[in-house]
Design a protein around this motif. Structure first.
Motif, PDB file in Angstrom:
ATOM      1  N   VAL A 114       6.499   9.977   3.799  1.00  0.00           N
ATOM      2  CA  VAL A 114       5.740  10.283   2.583  1.00  0.00           C
ATOM      3  C   VAL A 114       4.656   9.276   2.236  1.00  0.00           C
ATOM      4  O   VAL A 114       3.756   9.574   1.445  1.00  0.00           O
ATOM      5  N   ALA A 115       4.699   8.084   2.798  1.00  0.00           N
ATOM      6  CA  ALA A 115       3.693   7.065   2.473  1.00  0.00           C
ATOM      7  C   ALA A 115       2.474   7.126   3.382  1.00  0.00           C
ATOM      8  O   ALA A 115       1.559   6.309   3.239  1.00  0.00           O
ATOM      9  N   LEU A 116       2.401   8.089   4.284  1.00  0.00           N
ATOM     10  CA  LEU A 116       1.267   8.164   5.209  1.00  0.00           C
ATOM     11  C   LEU A 116      -0.098   8.240   4.524  1.00  0.00           C
ATOM     12  O   LEU A 116      -1.086   7.720   5.066  1.00  0.00           O
ATOM     13  N   PRO A 117      -0.236   8.875   3.349  1.00  0.00           N
ATOM     14  CA  PRO A 117      -1.571   8.895   2.722  1.00  0.00           C
ATOM     15  C   PRO A 117      -2.136   7.508   2.411  1.00  0.00           C
ATOM     16  O   PRO A 117      -3.343   7.388   2.167  1.00  0.00           O
ATOM     17  N   ALA A 118      -1.305   6.489   2.435  1.00  0.00           N
ATOM     18  CA  ALA A 118      -1.813   5.126   2.249  1.00  0.00           C
ATOM     19  C   ALA A 118      -2.814   4.749   3.340  1.00  0.00           C
ATOM     20  O   ALA A 118      -3.613   3.816   3.167  1.00  0.00           O
TER      21      ALA A 118
ATOM     22  N   LEU B 143       0.533  18.255   0.561  1.00  0.00           N
ATOM     23  CA  LEU B 143      -0.577  18.392   1.497  1.00  0.00           C
ATOM     24  C   LEU B 143      -1.273  17.057   1.735  1.00  0.00           C
ATOM     25  O   LEU B 143      -1.996  16.894   2.724  1.00  0.00           O
ATOM     26  N   ALA B 144      -1.040  16.081   0.845  1.00  0.00           N
ATOM     27  CA  ALA B 144      -1.604  14.746   1.061  1.00  0.00           C
ATOM     28  C   ALA B 144      -1.099  14.155   2.370  1.00  0.00           C
ATOM     29  O   ALA B 144      -1.851  13.480   3.095  1.00  0.00           O
ATOM     30  N   VAL B 145       0.160  14.399   2.695  1.00  0.00           N
ATOM     31  CA  VAL B 145       0.716  13.899   3.953  1.00  0.00           C
ATOM     32  C   VAL B 145       0.096  14.637   5.137  1.00  0.00           C
ATOM     33  O   VAL B 145      -0.237  14.027   6.157  1.00  0.00           O
ATOM     34  N   TRP B 146      -0.060  15.951   5.002  1.00  0.00           N
ATOM     35  CA  TRP B 146      -0.740  16.703   6.066  1.00  0.00           C
ATOM     36  C   TRP B 146      -2.146  16.148   6.295  1.00  0.00           C
ATOM     37  O   TRP B 146      -2.583  15.991   7.439  1.00  0.00           O
ATOM     38  N   ALA B 147      -2.856  15.842   5.206  1.00  0.00           N
ATOM     39  CA  ALA B 147      -4.209  15.301   5.337  1.00  0.00           C
ATOM     40  C   ALA B 147      -4.211  13.970   6.083  1.00  0.00           C
ATOM     41  O   ALA B 147      -5.194  13.613   6.744  1.00  0.00           O
ATOM     42  N   ALA B 148      -3.107  13.249   6.007  1.00  0.00           N
ATOM     43  CA  ALA B 148      -3.025  11.922   6.625  1.00  0.00           C
ATOM     44  C   ALA B 148      -2.612  11.960   8.095  1.00  0.00           C
ATOM     45  O   ALA B 148      -2.674  10.929   8.767  1.00  0.00           O
TER      46      ALA B 148
ATOM     47  N   ARG C 104      -2.813   2.124  17.261  1.00  0.00           N
ATOM     48  CA  ARG C 104      -3.238   0.736  17.029  1.00  0.00           C
ATOM     49  C   ARG C 104      -2.073  -0.168  16.631  1.00  0.00           C
ATOM     50  O   ARG C 104      -2.281  -1.340  16.332  1.00  0.00           O
ATOM     51  N   GLY C 105      -0.869   0.385  16.596  1.00  0.00           N
ATOM     52  CA  GLY C 105       0.305  -0.434  16.301  1.00  0.00           C
ATOM     53  C   GLY C 105       0.677  -0.509  14.841  1.00  0.00           C
ATOM     54  O   GLY C 105       1.461  -1.387  14.446  1.00  0.00           O
ATOM     55  N   ASN C 106       0.152   0.392  14.004  1.00  0.00           N
ATOM     56  CA  ASN C 106       0.497   0.390  12.592  1.00  0.00           C
ATOM     57  C   ASN C 106       1.956   0.789  12.411  1.00  0.00           C
ATOM     58  O   ASN C 106       2.388   1.863  12.856  1.00  0.00           O
ATOM     59  N   VAL C 107       2.743  -0.062  11.765  1.00  0.00           N
ATOM     60  CA  VAL C 107       4.184   0.138  11.645  1.00  0.00           C
ATOM     61  C   VAL C 107       4.513   1.375  10.801  1.00  0.00           C
ATOM     62  O   VAL C 107       5.427   2.143  11.143  1.00  0.00           O
ATOM     63  N   LEU C 108       3.791   1.574   9.709  1.00  0.00           N
ATOM     64  CA  LEU C 108       4.031   2.749   8.870  1.00  0.00           C
ATOM     65  C   LEU C 108       3.854   4.027   9.682  1.00  0.00           C
ATOM     66  O   LEU C 108       4.698   4.934   9.626  1.00  0.00           O
ATOM     67  N   ALA C 109       2.778   4.099  10.438  1.00  0.00           N
ATOM     68  CA  ALA C 109       2.512   5.292  11.250  1.00  0.00           C
ATOM     69  C   ALA C 109       3.547   5.457  12.359  1.00  0.00           C
ATOM     70  O   ALA C 109       3.966   6.579  12.666  1.00  0.00           O
TER      71      ALA C 109
ATOM     72  N   SER D  81       0.820  -1.214   0.000  1.00  0.00           N
ATOM     73  CA  SER D  81       0.000   0.000   0.000  1.00  0.00           C
ATOM     74  C   SER D  81       0.854   1.264   0.000  1.00  0.00           C
ATOM     75  O   SER D  81       0.430   2.311  -0.502  1.00  0.00           O
ATOM     76  N   ALA D  82       2.056   1.168   0.541  1.00  0.00           N
ATOM     77  CA  ALA D  82       2.943   2.333   0.626  1.00  0.00           C
ATOM     78  C   ALA D  82       3.681   2.615  -0.675  1.00  0.00           C
ATOM     79  O   ALA D  82       4.146   3.735  -0.900  1.00  0.00           O
ATOM     80  N   MET D  83       3.811   1.605  -1.545  1.00  0.00           N
ATOM     81  CA  MET D  83       4.680   1.716  -2.715  1.00  0.00           C
ATOM     82  C   MET D  83       4.387   2.913  -3.609  1.00  0.00           C
ATOM     83  O   MET D  83       5.288   3.708  -3.922  1.00  0.00           O
ATOM     84  N   PRO D  84       3.155   3.155  -4.062  1.00  0.00           N
ATOM     85  CA  PRO D  84       2.923   4.295  -4.967  1.00  0.00           C
ATOM     86  C   PRO D  84       3.282   5.637  -4.340  1.00  0.00           C
ATOM     87  O   PRO D  84       3.768   6.538  -5.030  1.00  0.00           O
ATOM     88  N   TRP D  85       3.061   5.754  -3.041  1.00  0.00           N
ATOM     89  CA  TRP D  85       3.322   7.023  -2.353  1.00  0.00           C
ATOM     90  C   TRP D  85       4.820   7.288  -2.217  1.00  0.00           C
ATOM     91  O   TRP D  85       5.269   8.438  -2.313  1.00  0.00           O
ATOM     92  N   LEU D  86       5.580   6.231  -2.017  1.00  0.00           N
ATOM     93  CA  LEU D  86       7.036   6.389  -1.951  1.00  0.00           C
ATOM     94  C   LEU D  86       7.603   6.797  -3.308  1.00  0.00           C
ATOM     95  O   LEU D  86       8.467   7.674  -3.400  1.00  0.00           O
ATOM     96  N   VAL D  87       7.104   6.190  -4.366  1.00  0.00           N
ATOM     97  CA  VAL D  87       7.615   6.468  -5.705  1.00  0.00           C
ATOM     98  C   VAL D  87       7.284   7.888  -6.138  1.00  0.00           C
ATOM     99  O   VAL D  87       8.131   8.606  -6.687  1.00  0.00           O
ATOM    100  N   LEU D  88       6.051   8.325  -5.887  1.00  0.00           N
ATOM    101  CA  LEU D  88       5.568   9.591  -6.434  1.00  0.00           C
ATOM    102  C   LEU D  88       5.628  10.760  -5.449  1.00  0.00           C
ATOM    103  O   LEU D  88       5.070  11.820  -5.710  1.00  0.00           O
TER     104      LEU D  88
END
Length: 432
Positions: free
Chosen positions: A399-403, A344-349, A359-364, A203-210
């Protein structure tokens, strides 16, 4: 926004706060007639629109990736995903840079203030290490130029190595930097899978690339440092979850090397501790510390003492333009400049990330550690402006937080990331 669900209201309010911060950072210096010592606050850039025929391929590639990457992330085998992530990042970074032709990569490395100029004048590496601290002050008759003086000798050694390999053309130096820097995406994906789940990493892949960080990837030494740091943390995660001295020592060698690439990368300790806490294992620590101490011992034996250099660097820093950049502006202006690299997508996230971290989400959780690192770096006063490149080794974990946002938001937000990168690249002439 009374008609919106609470989650949507929180995301919109957070994004609005980020936008307000950016607008204030742009408007207030002009309104107050305050010179904050960059040409286009809050970025170290100039307003210089350059929209031409080479912009069209970048637009097409960016939009195509925004549409295709989410599908690839869900459907291809894991190893293919990693290869696709690296290739897509490389193509996107190159497409952005090439909107200016080969000059898009070469221009930065042609400057005397950059590493390449000093690297091409290094004869004996041993002599360079022994005399490195003596050449940091402005008062030295043979003082290093800005970027070499502002970093430990590891950064210079990297460019010396490229020069010794016979790569002397600025464009091809840029290609090498892009190629190394783009591997950081693979390292972050591997870390997310190791500490979390493959689904989370996908789920993080597109956000990291772009991510808009692509504008600065490959044209700064900091992008290369980002890759070294990311692989160090990836190996630490592997050692913590799967055991083994080899990955732990490898993590120590890479993270120890980071301290000799940039003084500020000592703050990677925060992310390293976060990795161990998430993995719930301290077993790799002795081996990793041992690996880092090997790097320290070798560089110190070569003639450079980090702890002696840093106080001299502080004097050089405040003898230069940093003394003219007001902390009262840059303590928040830095975050506005950083916003251009995450969107701003990251701010929104951010609200969703706060809930997910609990909740223990590793990305967060990793992003939270990176944000703490950025806050510490910002408050230190040693990062006033230019953080669009300086914070890259920490930013890549954010940068992958919007996922974490609802899936129906993903496509428009991914396109907004592409649009921000294109607008920044074509309307502004960034210094890095």
């Amino acid at each position: 926004m009374p008609g919106l669900p609470a989650r949507s209201r929180a995301a919109a309010a957070s994004a609005a706060a980020g936008l307000l911060l950016v607008v204030a950072s742009m408007v207030l210096p002009r309104w107050l007639d305050e010179d904050v010592r960059v040409h286009w606050p809050p970025l170290h850039a100039d307003w210089d629109p350059r929209i031409g025929i080479l912009t069209l391929p970048a637009v097409a590639i960016g939009l195509a990736l925004a549409l295709v990457l989410p599908v690839l992330a869900r459907n291809v085998p894991w190893r293919v995903l990693l290869l696709a992530a690296f290739a897509a990042t490389w193509v996107w970074v190159m497409a952005l840079a090439m909107t200016e032709g080969t000059d898009g990569l070469a221009r930065v490395f042609e400057r005397r203030q950059e590493y390449v100029y000093d690297a091409q004048g290094v004869g004996s590496i041993h002599t360079m290490l022994q005399t490195f601290v003596d050449r940091i002050p402005y008062s030295s008759p043979e003082n290093w130029h800005v970027h070499v003086a502002g970093h430990p000798p590891g950064a210079l050694l990297y460019f010396v190595g490229i020069d010794r390999l016979g790569i002397t053309d600025p464009f091809w130096i840029g290609v090498v930097c892009v190629t190394i820097a783009c591997t950081a995406v693979v390292a972050v994906l591997s870390t997310l899978r190791t500490l979390g789940t493959e689904r989370l990493a996908r789920s993080a892949m597109p956000w990291l690339v772009l991510a808009p960080t692509a504008v600065w990837t490959g044209v700064t030494g900091d992008a290369v440092f980002t890759a070294v740091a990311a692989w160090g943390l990836a190996l630490l995660a592997i050692a913590a979850k799967r055991g083994g001295a080899v990955p732990a020592i490898g993590a120590g060698l890479l993270l120890g090397s980071c301290v000799y690439l940039s003084y500020g990368l000592v703050l990677l300790g925060i992310l390293a501790v976060a990795v161990l806490l998430i993995a719930r294992s301290w077993r790799p620590l002795p081996w990793a510390v041992g690996g880092a101490l090997v790097v320290v011992a070798l560089v110190t034996a070569g003639g450079f003492a980090w702890w002696e250099a840093y106080p001299v660097l502080r004097e050089r820093y405040y003898d230069g333009i940093a003394s003219e950049r007001a902390f009262s502006y840059w303590v928040w202006g830095n975050i506005a400049a950083w916003t251009f690299t995450v969107g701003l997508a990251v701010w929104a996230a951010f609200p969703a990330a706060a809930r997910a971290a609990r909740r223990g989400n590793v990305l967060a959780q990793l992003a939270g550690a990176a944000l703490l690192t950025i806050l510490v770096a910002d408050l230190s006063g040693m990062s006033k402006a230019e953080v669009e490149r300086i914070f890259l080794p920490f930013t890549i974990w954010v940068v992958a937080l919007p996922a974490l946002l609802p899936e129906r938001w993903h496509r428009p937000l991914l396109i907004s990331q592409v649009a921000l990168a294109l607008l920044t690249q074509t309307l502004l002439l960034t210094r890095w």
